[in-house]
Design a protein around this motif. Structure first.
Motif, PDB file in Angstrom:
ATOM      1  N   VAL A  21      66.881  60.547 139.675  1.00 56.86           N
ATOM      2  CA  VAL A  21      68.008  60.916 140.534  1.00 56.86           C
ATOM      3  C   VAL A  21      68.532  59.695 141.276  1.00 56.86           C
ATOM      4  O   VAL A  21      69.752  59.495 141.402  1.00 56.86           O
ATOM      5  N   GLN A  22      67.629  58.846 141.769  1.00 58.43           N
ATOM      6  CA  GLN A  22      68.043  57.658 142.504  1.00 58.43           C
ATOM      7  C   GLN A  22      68.882  56.729 141.637  1.00 58.43           C
ATOM      8  O   GLN A  22      69.878  56.151 142.088  1.00 58.43           O
ATOM      9  N   LYS A  23      68.501  56.590 140.377  1.00 56.58           N
ATOM     10  CA  LYS A  23      69.284  55.733 139.471  1.00 56.58           C
ATOM     11  C   LYS A  23      70.674  56.326 139.241  1.00 56.58           C
ATOM     12  O   LYS A  23      71.669  55.593 139.155  1.00 56.58           O
ATOM     13  N   LEU A  24      70.757  57.651 139.153  1.00 52.80           N
ATOM     14  CA  LEU A  24      72.064  58.296 139.024  1.00 52.80           C
ATOM     15  C   LEU A  24      72.930  57.990 140.244  1.00 52.80           C
ATOM     16  O   LEU A  24      74.103  57.599 140.112  1.00 52.80           O
ATOM     17  N   VAL A  25      72.368  58.178 141.440  1.00 51.08           N
ATOM     18  CA  VAL A  25      73.125  57.949 142.677  1.00 51.08           C
ATOM     19  C   VAL A  25      73.571  56.495 142.766  1.00 51.08           C
ATOM     20  O   VAL A  25      74.726  56.194 143.124  1.00 51.08           O
ATOM     21  N   GLU A  26      72.674  55.599 142.431  1.00 55.15           N
ATOM     22  CA  GLU A  26      72.989  54.168 142.466  1.00 55.15           C
ATOM     23  C   GLU A  26      74.144  53.839 141.523  1.00 55.15           C
ATOM     24  O   GLU A  26      75.069  53.098 141.878  1.00 55.15           O
ATOM     25  N   THR A  27      74.103  54.406 140.339  1.00 60.25           N
ATOM     26  CA  THR A  27      75.122  54.080 139.334  1.00 60.25           C
ATOM     27  C   THR A  27      76.456  54.737 139.644  1.00 60.25           C
ATOM     28  O   THR A  27      77.522  54.136 139.435  1.00 60.25           O
ATOM     29  N   VAL A  28      76.426  55.955 140.139  1.00 57.74           N
ATOM     30  CA  VAL A  28      77.678  56.668 140.402  1.00 57.74           C
ATOM     31  C   VAL A  28      78.443  56.025 141.556  1.00 57.74           C
ATOM     32  O   VAL A  28      79.656  56.234 141.702  1.00 57.74           O
ATOM     33  N   SER A  29      77.764  55.231 142.372  1.00 53.37           N
ATOM     34  CA  SER A  29      78.430  54.542 143.481  1.00 53.37           C
ATOM     35  C   SER A  29      79.309  53.399 142.998  1.00 53.37           C
ATOM     36  O   SER A  29      80.135  52.885 143.764  1.00 53.37           O
ATOM     37  N   ASP A  30      79.141  52.990 141.762  1.00 53.23           N
ATOM     38  CA  ASP A  30      79.948  51.923 141.175  1.00 53.23           C
ATOM     39  C   ASP A  30      81.180  52.549 140.529  1.00 53.23           C
ATOM     40  O   ASP A  30      81.054  53.288 139.550  1.00 53.23           O
ATOM     41  N   PRO A  31      82.386  52.290 141.050  1.00 52.29           N
ATOM     42  CA  PRO A  31      83.592  52.913 140.494  1.00 52.29           C
ATOM     43  C   PRO A  31      83.789  52.645 139.006  1.00 52.29           C
ATOM     44  O   PRO A  31      84.416  53.451 138.308  1.00 52.29           O
ATOM     45  N   ARG A  32      83.265  51.538 138.518  1.00 49.76           N
ATOM     46  CA  ARG A  32      83.441  51.226 137.089  1.00 49.76           C
ATOM     47  C   ARG A  32      82.733  52.243 136.197  1.00 49.76           C
ATOM     48  O   ARG A  32      83.102  52.416 135.029  1.00 49.76           O
ATOM     49  N   SER A  33      81.729  52.920 136.741  1.00 45.76           N
ATOM     50  CA  SER A  33      80.992  53.892 135.932  1.00 45.76           C
ATOM     51  C   SER A  33      81.748  55.204 135.761  1.00 45.76           C
ATOM     52  O   SER A  33      81.310  56.079 135.027  1.00 45.76           O
ATOM     53  N   HIS A  34      82.908  55.347 136.421  1.00 50.37           N
ATOM     54  CA  HIS A  34      83.667  56.588 136.360  1.00 50.37           C
ATOM     55  C   HIS A  34      84.653  56.603 135.191  1.00 50.37           C
ATOM     56  O   HIS A  34      85.360  57.595 135.002  1.00 50.37           O
ATOM     57  N   ARG A  35      84.705  55.544 134.439  1.00 49.28           N
ATOM     58  CA  ARG A  35      85.628  55.477 133.302  1.00 49.28           C
ATOM     59  C   ARG A  35      85.011  56.196 132.094  1.00 49.28           C
ATOM     60  O   ARG A  35      83.883  56.680 132.136  1.00 49.28           O
ATOM     61  N   TYR A  36      85.781  56.264 131.000  1.00 53.70           N
ATOM     62  CA  TYR A  36      85.231  56.835 129.776  1.00 53.70           C
ATOM     63  C   TYR A  36      83.963  56.087 129.384  1.00 53.70           C
ATOM     64  O   TYR A  36      83.864  54.861 129.533  1.00 53.70           O
ATOM     65  N   SER A  37      83.024  56.825 128.830  1.00 53.12           N
ATOM     66  CA  SER A  37      81.777  56.211 128.404  1.00 53.12           C
ATOM     67  C   SER A  37      81.813  55.956 126.899  1.00 53.12           C
ATOM     68  O   SER A  37      82.882  55.822 126.303  1.00 53.12           O
ATOM     69  N   VAL A  38      80.644  55.913 126.291  1.00 53.69           N
ATOM     70  CA  VAL A  38      80.515  55.638 124.862  1.00 53.69           C
ATOM     71  C   VAL A  38      80.000  56.893 124.178  1.00 53.69           C
ATOM     72  O   VAL A  38      78.919  57.387 124.511  1.00 53.69           O
ATOM     73  N   SER A  39      80.746  57.409 123.222  1.00 52.25           N
ATOM     74  CA  SER A  39      80.411  58.684 122.592  1.00 52.25           C
ATOM     75  C   SER A  39      79.014  58.674 121.978  1.00 52.25           C
ATOM     76  O   SER A  39      78.264  59.637 122.124  1.00 52.25           O
ATOM     77  N   ARG A  40      78.648  57.613 121.315  1.00 54.38           N
ATOM     78  CA  ARG A  40      77.345  57.602 120.632  1.00 54.38           C
ATOM     79  C   ARG A  40      76.209  57.163 121.531  1.00 54.38           C
ATOM     80  O   ARG A  40      75.055  57.114 121.104  1.00 54.38           O
TER      81      ARG A  40
END
Length: 414
Positions: free
Chosen positions: A50-69
């Motif tokens: 959960v902590q890694k999720l919270v840490e990553t979601v705080s970075d606006p760049r992570s809100h873009r499209y991801s990688v399908s595979r």
């Protein structure tokens, strides 16, 4: 415009709907329902994930499209897991694709490899997506026995000889949902030899890989030499790391099947939310004591449930793996069938279970009981069931199930 859509016509009425409707109605009346019907893990996701999720979601760049595979680090992490767990080498570029849970992966691969009229071999009973993913894609399903033994192997041989057209794929799932059967590596060796000889694909669902309670540690079909010629395997974060709602899974194995699934997914989704993928990397690469704790939790619950049911007079086999017990309906209720028995159990004992008919016609006569409540609630459930069983001395008239009300004392949660 009044006719049902073609693919919807191929889907039977949802068997679980009647029990779910009764469960919702009971709760709306304020009744305490112990829900053992859905395989929905109730444990919290481990804090470091959960902590890694919270840490990553705080970075606006992570809100873009991801990688399908799947992001490269995630595919590499799964390759590392297979190497540690089963000594299986996988190429993260060609032999792994991330999925939105194993269910999505199974459904999309079914669509990718199926032509209308194909014959697919599916154990019966089995998890619904195993057959309906292919049915939605236009295939015909031929049932085979669900237990991993010689009877299943002989049924596969008969299916090849007598099916027109010849089967193109086989689904297996061990530890299995709903029956909790486990397969050993020798069985997988025979299965792979059969599939290679007959040129049939194998789709192995290994969602319960880490939930086992005895000496038989669930193997991967990919441990068998030559398995990657014919097999792909689906795994999931849902049960292992209590991440069911995160919807993260994987397919691994045969490069041709992985490529087919990757191409289909490229048209349908942009992959899971990047922070979920990053947190999944932390789960796979991080400390694994949380996996041992989850396994111990389900084992304790299994023991409480099976002992309590035995005291209640309901003899249920103790599962060697998965998060379910597969229980034959007590003799005096067998004539009701699994749906009506499940409704009666809900109505009179306040316990919800899944009717076996929902997993295929050969599931009739059984119910699936999930280990998805804490031990206190499981003890309460077995006490309620004991009172329910004791109150019925004779055969029940199925015509009266919907209207029955018995003065049975059911212990409420304190």
């Amino acid at each position: 415009m009044t006719e049902e859509f073609h693919r919807i016509r191929r889907l039977p009425p949802y068997v679980f709907a009647e029990v779910n409707k009764a469960k919702a109605a009971a709760r709306s009346r304020g009744e305490d329902i112990i829900d053992l019907g859905m395989g929905n893990p109730d444990s919290p996701t481990p804090p470091h994930i959960v902590q890694k999720l919270v840490e990553t979601v705080s970075d606006p760049r992570s809100h873009r499209y991801s990688v399908s595979r799947g992001i490269p680090g995630l595919r590499k992490a799964l390759a590392g897991y297979y190497a540690r767990r089963w000594d299986v080498g996988l190429d993260p570029e060609t032999e792994i694709v991330a999925t939105l849970g194993s269910k999505e992966g199974l459904a999309n691969l079914s669509a990718a490899i199926t032509s209308p009229g194909d014959t697919i071999l599916v154990p019966n009973p089995s998890y619904p997506i195993h057959q309906f993913g292919f049915i939605i894609a236009g295939a015909s399903v031929r049932s085979v026995p669900a237990k991993p033994d010689d009877d299943m192997l002989r049924a596969l041989e008969r299916a090849v000889r007598h099916s027109v057209p010849k089967p193109t794929a086989l689904i297996v799932n061990f530890p299995s949902n709903p029956t909790a059967y486990l397969a050993d590596l020798d069985f997988y060796k025979e299965l792979v030899a059969f599939a290679r000889r007959e040129e049939i694909w194998i789709l192995s669902d290994l969602a319960y890989a880490e939930i086992y309670f005895g000496d038989l540690v669930p193997p991967s079909i990919l441990q068998v030499p030559g398995a990657k010629d014919v097999a792909v395997e689906f795994t999931s974060m849902s049960k292992t790391y209590s991440m069911a709602g995160w919807r993260m899974g994987f397919a691994a194995g045969n490069p041709r099947l992985i490529n087919a699934l990757t191409r289909i997914k490229s048209y349908l989704d942009y992959g899971a939310f990047t922070p979920i993928q990053v947190a999944s990397v932390a789960a796979l690469n991080g400390p694994q004591d949380c996996v041992d704790q989850v396994r111990a939790l389900y084992k304790e619950r299994r023991d409480v449930l099976i002992r309590g049911l035995a005291v209640a007079g309901w003899d249920v086999p103790s599962p060697g793996g998965s998060m379910f017990a597969w229980a034959a309906i007590p003799d005096k209720f067998a004539h009701l069938g699994s749906v009506e028995f499940s409704k009666l159990l809900l109505q009179e004992a306040g316990v919800a279970v899944a009717p076996g008919l929902g997993f295929g016609e050969h599931g009739e006569g059984f119910v699936r009981i999930g280990l998805v409540e804490n031990t206190q609630r499981l003890r309460q459930a077995t006490r309620n069931i004991k009172a329910f069983l004791t109150s019925h001395d004779g055969v029940i008239d199925p015509r009266g199930v919907g209207a029955m009300r018995h003065d049975v004392h059911l212990e409420k949660a304190g």
